[in-house]
Scaffold this active site. Structure first.
Site, PDB file in Angstrom:
ATOM      1  N   LYS A 107     -34.326  10.193  -4.781  1.00 26.20           N
ATOM      2  CA  LYS A 107     -33.128  10.606  -4.052  1.00 26.20           C
ATOM      3  C   LYS A 107     -33.467  11.336  -2.751  1.00 26.20           C
ATOM      4  O   LYS A 107     -32.759  11.195  -1.753  1.00 26.20           O
ATOM      5  CB  LYS A 107     -32.232  11.465  -4.945  1.00 26.20           C
ATOM      6  CG  LYS A 107     -31.612  10.667  -6.087  1.00 26.20           C
ATOM      7  CD  LYS A 107     -30.613  11.471  -6.879  1.00 26.20           C
ATOM      8  CE  LYS A 107     -30.001  10.619  -7.985  1.00 26.20           C
ATOM      9  NZ  LYS A 107     -29.011  11.359  -8.784  1.00 26.20           N
TER      10      LYS A 107
ATOM     11  N   LYS B 173     -31.990  -1.146 -14.315  1.00 25.12           N
ATOM     12  CA  LYS B 173     -31.362  -0.544 -15.488  1.00 25.12           C
ATOM     13  C   LYS B 173     -29.840  -0.563 -15.365  1.00 25.12           C
ATOM     14  O   LYS B 173     -29.293  -0.364 -14.275  1.00 25.12           O
ATOM     15  CB  LYS B 173     -31.848   0.898 -15.644  1.00 25.12           C
ATOM     16  CG  LYS B 173     -31.263   1.636 -16.840  1.00 25.12           C
ATOM     17  CD  LYS B 173     -31.635   3.100 -16.771  1.00 25.12           C
ATOM     18  CE  LYS B 173     -30.874   3.898 -17.824  1.00 25.12           C
ATOM     19  NZ  LYS B 173     -31.082   5.348 -17.690  1.00 25.12           N
TER      20      LYS B 173
ATOM     21  N   LYS C 242     -23.830   3.412 -15.026  1.00 22.02           N
ATOM     22  CA  LYS C 242     -22.396   3.596 -14.786  1.00 22.02           C
ATOM     23  C   LYS C 242     -22.108   3.859 -13.315  1.00 22.02           C
ATOM     24  O   LYS C 242     -20.953   3.795 -12.884  1.00 22.02           O
ATOM     25  CB  LYS C 242     -21.870   4.748 -15.644  1.00 22.02           C
ATOM     26  CG  LYS C 242     -22.576   6.071 -15.438  1.00 22.02           C
ATOM     27  CD  LYS C 242     -22.197   7.066 -16.528  1.00 22.02           C
ATOM     28  CE  LYS C 242     -23.050   8.315 -16.464  1.00 22.02           C
ATOM     29  NZ  LYS C 242     -22.832   9.201 -17.622  1.00 22.02           N
TER      30      LYS C 242
END
Length: 339
Positions: free
Chosen positions: A111, A198, A201
């Protein structure tokens, strides 16, 4: 009885990947272990949150814990922010963890590279110590997690061993060294649209994941549109056929059949029949789970369970926190009460 701890962020409805990789194990584990299942809402605020939405998602996740079959008489279910020992213990963990250890964490590296270090919350760097605190406060023996969380468990184990060496005797350790429990199959469920990534959500493509609260019609549609390949042959080969291999893993997890049994069952079938049956297998588990979930949200039962869970978690966590604070010299030495 050994202790298990697991926590999930209320940052959105879990996917079937979360269900297979971690939550599915919880129901069986509660029979043989002293289990603590936590909604880790403090972890969720490492990124900006709408306060009302966060509270709603926190209750929603707690209801899902119960809907999957967790029994509050066998397992302690609670909300992280209602147990202040988590934040206090996290500071002690930070003070005994190096910057290098935290900067090596994969999520921080990924990130910070995308947004630049100046645009990353300090909490993204320091939240792993909070995760360590979550685990050690309950003298956890076993942590059921997906493959992607192994690095955090290694950090926890390193911290505990270092803390015990520094502050405790070998014969009387202060904290328990936890072990990781990863399911042999289904530990890493991949995206339905890009099986090299992967299932998440947070995927920008909603067709890539199935939410645990997706309606049956939506589940069937997403499975029908799942990426496979042009061979039409149903066989498990992650390297050459990642799409159908991912679907076989999902099917096995929901049906209880092994991948080999499914390969044999569908050796003369096409992808259409296979996907139709897979959709029904998922719906047969998710539909009754969703019914229970909605019942819980509309009753006082959920609030009562969370109140009881917070009370027990506070009692247990406070005992460990006192030991940690005493070890590092925080607070005054307890005095004998004169009578």
């Amino acid at each position: 009885m050994e202790t298990i701890f697991s926590g999930i962020q209320p940052s959105g409805t879990p996917t079937i990947g979360n269900y297979i990789g971690a939550m599915q194990q919880f129901v069986a584990l509660q029979e043989d272990y002293d289990c603590y299942f936590c909604v880790v809402d403090e972890h969720a605020i490492t990124v900006p949150q709408d306060r009302l939405k966060l509270r709603q998602q926190t209750l929603s996740l707690a209801a899902l814990y119960l809907a999957i079959g967790l029994d509050p008489k066998k397992a302690t279910i609670f909300i992280q922010s209602e147990v202040s020992a988590h934040a206090e213990a996290a500071w002690i963990v930070q003070c005994n963890t190096t910057l290098g250890e935290l900067e090596r964490m994969t999520q921080f590296k990924d990130k910070s590279q995308k947004t630049g270090r100046t645009g990353v919350s300090a909490a993204l760097l320091t939240y792993p110590p909070l995760m360590v605190a979550d685990i050690v406060l309950y003298q956890t023996n076993l942590v059921p997690v997906g493959e992607d969380q192994k690095q955090h468990l290694e950090l926890t184990r390193d911290f505990v061993m270092r803390f015990n060496r520094k502050y405790a005797s070998e014969s009387q350790p202060i904290l328990t060294v936890p072990e990781v429990k990863i399911p042999k199959q289904g530990a890493r469920i991949m995206s339905l649209q890009d099986p090299t990534k992967k299932m998440s959500k947070s995927d920008t493509n909603p067709k890539g994941y199935i939410s645990m609260l997706d309606e049956p019609a939506v589940i069937r549609k997403k499975i029908r549109s799942a990426v496979t390949d042009s061979s039409g042959k149903i066989e498990y080969d992650v390297e050459n056929k990642p799409g159908i291999s991912n679907l076989l893993t999902i099917f096995s997890s929901f049906s209880g059949q092994t991948i080999s049994e499914l390969e044999t069952r569908y050796q003369n079938s096409g992808y259409g029949a296979f996907k139709a049956d897979l959709g029904e297998a998922i719906v047969s588990v998710m539909e009754p789970l969703q019914e229970k979930y909605h019942e819980l949200l509309s009753s006082d039962e959920l609030q009562d369970i969370l109140d009881i869970g917070a009370e027990k978690a506070n009692f247990v966590a406070a005992k460990t926190l006192r030991k940690m604070k005493n070890a590092v010299g925080l607070g005054r030495k307890p005095r004998k009460i004169k009578r």
